[in-house]
Scaffold this motif. Structure first.
Motif, short mmCIF file in Angstrom:
data_model
loop_
_atom_site.label_atom_id
_atom_site.label_comp_id
_atom_site.label_asym_id
_atom_site.label_seq_id
_atom_site.Cartn_x
_atom_site.Cartn_y
_atom_site.Cartn_z
N GLY A 1 -48.33 22.66 56.55
CA GLY A 1 -48.92 21.54 57.26
C GLY A 1 -50.44 21.57 57.33
O GLY A 1 -51.04 22.63 57.39
N GLU A 2 -51.02 20.39 57.36
CA GLU A 2 -52.46 20.24 57.56
C GLU A 2 -52.66 19.31 58.74
O GLU A 2 -51.83 18.46 59.02
CB GLU A 2 -53.12 19.63 56.32
CG GLU A 2 -53.01 20.48 55.07
CD GLU A 2 -53.80 21.77 55.16
OE1 GLU A 2 -54.76 21.84 55.97
OE2 GLU A 2 -53.44 22.73 54.45
N ARG A 3 -53.81 19.45 59.40
CA ARG A 3 -54.09 18.53 60.50
C ARG A 3 -54.53 17.18 59.95
O ARG A 3 -54.84 17.05 58.77
CB ARG A 3 -55.14 19.11 61.43
CG ARG A 3 -56.49 19.34 60.79
CD ARG A 3 -57.44 19.96 61.80
NE ARG A 3 -58.73 20.26 61.21
CZ ARG A 3 -59.75 20.73 61.92
NH1 ARG A 3 -59.62 20.96 63.21
NH2 ARG A 3 -60.89 20.99 61.33
N SER A 4 -54.54 16.19 60.84
CA SER A 4 -54.95 14.84 60.44
C SER A 4 -56.38 14.86 59.92
O SER A 4 -57.24 15.55 60.47
CB SER A 4 -54.87 13.91 61.66
OG SER A 4 -55.66 12.76 61.43
N VAL B 1 -59.09 14.50 62.47
CA VAL B 1 -59.38 15.59 63.42
C VAL B 1 -60.32 16.58 62.75
O VAL B 1 -59.98 17.18 61.72
CB VAL B 1 -58.08 16.28 63.87
CG1 VAL B 1 -58.37 17.44 64.81
CG2 VAL B 1 -57.17 15.27 64.55
N LYS B 2 -61.53 16.75 63.32
CA LYS B 2 -62.58 17.45 62.59
C LYS B 2 -63.08 18.77 63.20
O LYS B 2 -63.87 19.45 62.56
CB LYS B 2 -63.82 16.53 62.46
CG LYS B 2 -63.53 15.16 61.88
CD LYS B 2 -63.42 15.21 60.38
CE LYS B 2 -63.46 13.78 59.82
NZ LYS B 2 -62.99 13.77 58.43
N ALA C 1 -64.05 22.81 73.70
CA ALA C 1 -63.96 21.46 74.25
C ALA C 1 -62.98 20.59 73.46
O ALA C 1 -62.62 19.50 73.92
CB ALA C 1 -65.34 20.81 74.27
N ASP C 2 -62.57 21.05 72.30
CA ASP C 2 -61.66 20.27 71.46
C ASP C 2 -60.25 20.85 71.43
O ASP C 2 -59.46 20.48 70.58
CB ASP C 2 -62.20 20.19 70.03
CG ASP C 2 -63.54 19.48 70.00
OD1 ASP C 2 -63.61 18.31 70.40
OD2 ASP C 2 -64.54 20.11 69.60
#
Lengths: 174, 396
Positions: B38-41, B44-45, B66-67
């Motif tokens: 899986g990879e993140r969207s 989303v950075k 904070a993220d």
């Protein structure tokens, strides 16, 4: 200062020779332990054979250390290794082998295991003794022709030997 | 081609007053197919921050606190601190040697270790140098760069105590010398203190094997103590009667006091917390309702209370903590807050089960001066301007 840990504070591992519950692993051979390399205590235990002087160390330093620490060990990409004496209690302390490190054995151990930065483990044990002798000489701790080996290095008294004290926290009370 | 034709047909249909008008929506295209990993969207950075250095093998990267949500740090965003780069270790070839003052010296393969009874527990990890810039009030602009050398994971491993009992620690032993298999064979002396009852030889993190940057295939985990003693890529435990006074416990990670003496073996991390929203670098779009949130932790067990101030520390109100809370783990705190658009200075402070209350920077400096460098756990103040911009309160 490490004596603050009294026997009463030791954690509750069951001491002694009772048999292994799970029989995990096996006994390592002497060679398997030796292959991990030296590990050195502040009393000099673990220091391997070999020797060197500051005079020899000057060449080792120029060839293997100066690129990062500067020709005179005053620091460049790597930190300064000389100077700072008398600075620890000032607003701008300079922590070096000479001003801060409490044991020469630790200098040998660190150079041996971690230096040169880009090729640790590439110095012979005698080259490490030589390089350390050179650093001690630059810091006015050892003479130029003084031979450093397992015995003499353990006898070196670093200027900041007594400069370390136990953790004093919690030190902010309400 | 086919699609285009269909769209054209639909458009034509719309023109003719049928099709789209009847359905009221566009047709949908398929999403991406199954994937093996899986990879993140792509939207989303957040990433770890690193300082520019000529020796990127010896440095640190910070978690974007904070993220993150909740208390678990994604493994790929866990902070890093390496001294000679990340080794690429084949677990089939890795060995742990336990020797010294033991009845039965041992050499163990990873299979040997994983066959032993294991546990999984959630614990934070924090670098002893986290927030070190705060001592001199050389404040970084955001929470990531000032407090981000802290992360929290679920760790899986064999209790250290179990393997020490297998080896049979001899009377008089007081220290472990832990050594890594990285290029510098990083070494630290670890006291055989009561806190080691919680220690693990960890091989798992967040449901998978440790990431290489966290010590794959095996690391020492001593929950609640500074990160540096939790030696990664663990290859040796020498049981002995004295510390080795290694470089990283004398010249580094010691706390230089105003009298020129340095405190050594300051291992347990004291209670600490920080507001992650709102925090430095963020901008509130305008007055209205927000959820103030952040993280709290202590090396001394449970966080028992987190308070918030909205007037620079003059008054404090208790925040709600997410449950369950775990000892020596991040605690997530929250509070609804209606911002009236006026400037405000806010902060959090944590209290732990020993009754210790997170101090102000002034209190810490009064106790230790400005040159101790490590183990900073002071209260962190953020200023929200009338324009909604959140900044660091310099020197506070």
């Amino acid at each position: 200062m490490w004596k603050v840990l009294s026997a009463a504070l030791l954690f509750s591992v069951v001491l002694g020779a009772q048999s292994a519950k799970y029989g995990a692993g096996r006994a390592p051979s002497a060679e398997e332990i030796r292959a991990l390399g030296p590990t050195v205590g502040p009393d000099g235990r673990g220091l391997p054979p070999g020797s060197g002087t500051a005079k020899q160390g000057r060449e080792v330093f120029a060839a293997r250390c100066a690129r990062c620490h500067g020709d005179k060990a005053l620091g460049d990409v790597g930190p300064a290794l000389v100077g700072g004496k008398g600075s620890l209690a000032t607003a701008k302390p300079v922590k070096t082998v000479g001003s801060f490190w409490p044991y020469a054995t630790s200098v040998w151990d660190y150079v041996n295991r971690a230096m040169p930065f880009d090729k640790p483990g590439s110095l012979t044990h005698s080259e490490v003794y030589s390089a350390v002798a050179f650093l001690l000489h630059l810091n006015g701790i050892a003479g130029e022709t003084e031979v450093m080996d397992a015995k003499s290095l353990a006898r070196v008294r670093m200027p900041n030997r007594d400069g370390f004290v136990p953790d004093g926290r919690p030190d902010v009370k309400r | 081609m086919k699609r285009t034709n269909r769209r054209d047909a639909l458009r034509l249909g719309a023109v003719l007053g049928s099709g789209l008008a009847a359905r009221g929506e566009e047709p949908r295209s398929l999403g991406t197919p199954l994937s093996a990993y899986g990879e993140r969207s792509p939207f989303v950075k957040p990433v770890r921050t690193m300082r520019q250095t000529k020796t990127p093998e010896a440095g640190s990267s910070a978690t974007p606190l904070a993220d993150t949500y909740g208390i678990i740090t994604p493994s790929s965003l866990h902070y890093e601190r390496h001294h000679a780069g990340v080794p690429n270790i084949d677990p089939a070839r890795h060995r742990l040697v336990i020797h010294g003052m033991v009845e039965r010296p041992l050499i163990l393969t990873m299979d040997d270790i994983r066959r032993l009874p294991s546990v999984s527990r959630i614990h934070f990890l924090e670098c002893g140098g986290n927030s070190g810039g705060e001592w001199q009030a050389k404040n970084q602009p955001d929470v990531q760069r000032s407090y981000g050398l802290a992360s929290c994971s679920e760790w899986t491993g064999v209790p250290l105590r179990l393997l020490l009992e297998e080896a049979g620690v001899k009377a008089g032993a007081k220290w472990l010398i832990a050594e890594g298999a990285d290029a510098c064979k990083m070494q630290r002396s670890v006291p055989l203190a009561p806190e080691l009852d919680y220690a693990l030889l960890a091989y798992g993190q967040n449901g998978e094997p440790l990431r290489p940057s966290q010590g794959f295939p095996l690391r020492l985990l001593t929950p609640g103590w500074e990160g540096n003693v939790q030696v990664k890529w663990l290859q040796r435990l020498l049981v002995t009667d004295q510390p080795h006074m290694t470089r990283d416990e004398t010249s580094k990670y010691s706390d230089l006091m105003p009298d020129g003496k340095a405190r050594i073996f300051s291992l347990p991390l004291e209670a600490k917390s920080v507001v992650t929203f709102p925090s430095g670098g963020q901008t509130l779009p305008g007055p209205g309702l927000y959820e103030v949130t952040g993280l709290a932790w202590t090396g001394k067990g449970l966080v028992t209370r987190v308070e918030l101030t909205f007037d620079g520390g003059a008054s404090w109100v208790e925040a709600r903590m997410d449950e369950p809370r775990f000892p020596r783990a991040f605690v997530r705190f929250r509070m609804p807050w209606r911002w009236d658009g006026k400037p405000v200075v806010m902060a959090s402070r944590a209290t732990d089960e020993t009754g210790y209350v997170q101090p102000t920077r002034e209190q810490l400096v009064a106790a230790r001066g400005m040159n101790s460098g490590y183990h900073f756990n002071g209260i962190k103040l953020w200023r929200v301007g009338a324009d909604g911009v959140v900044t660091n309160v310099e020197g506070a």
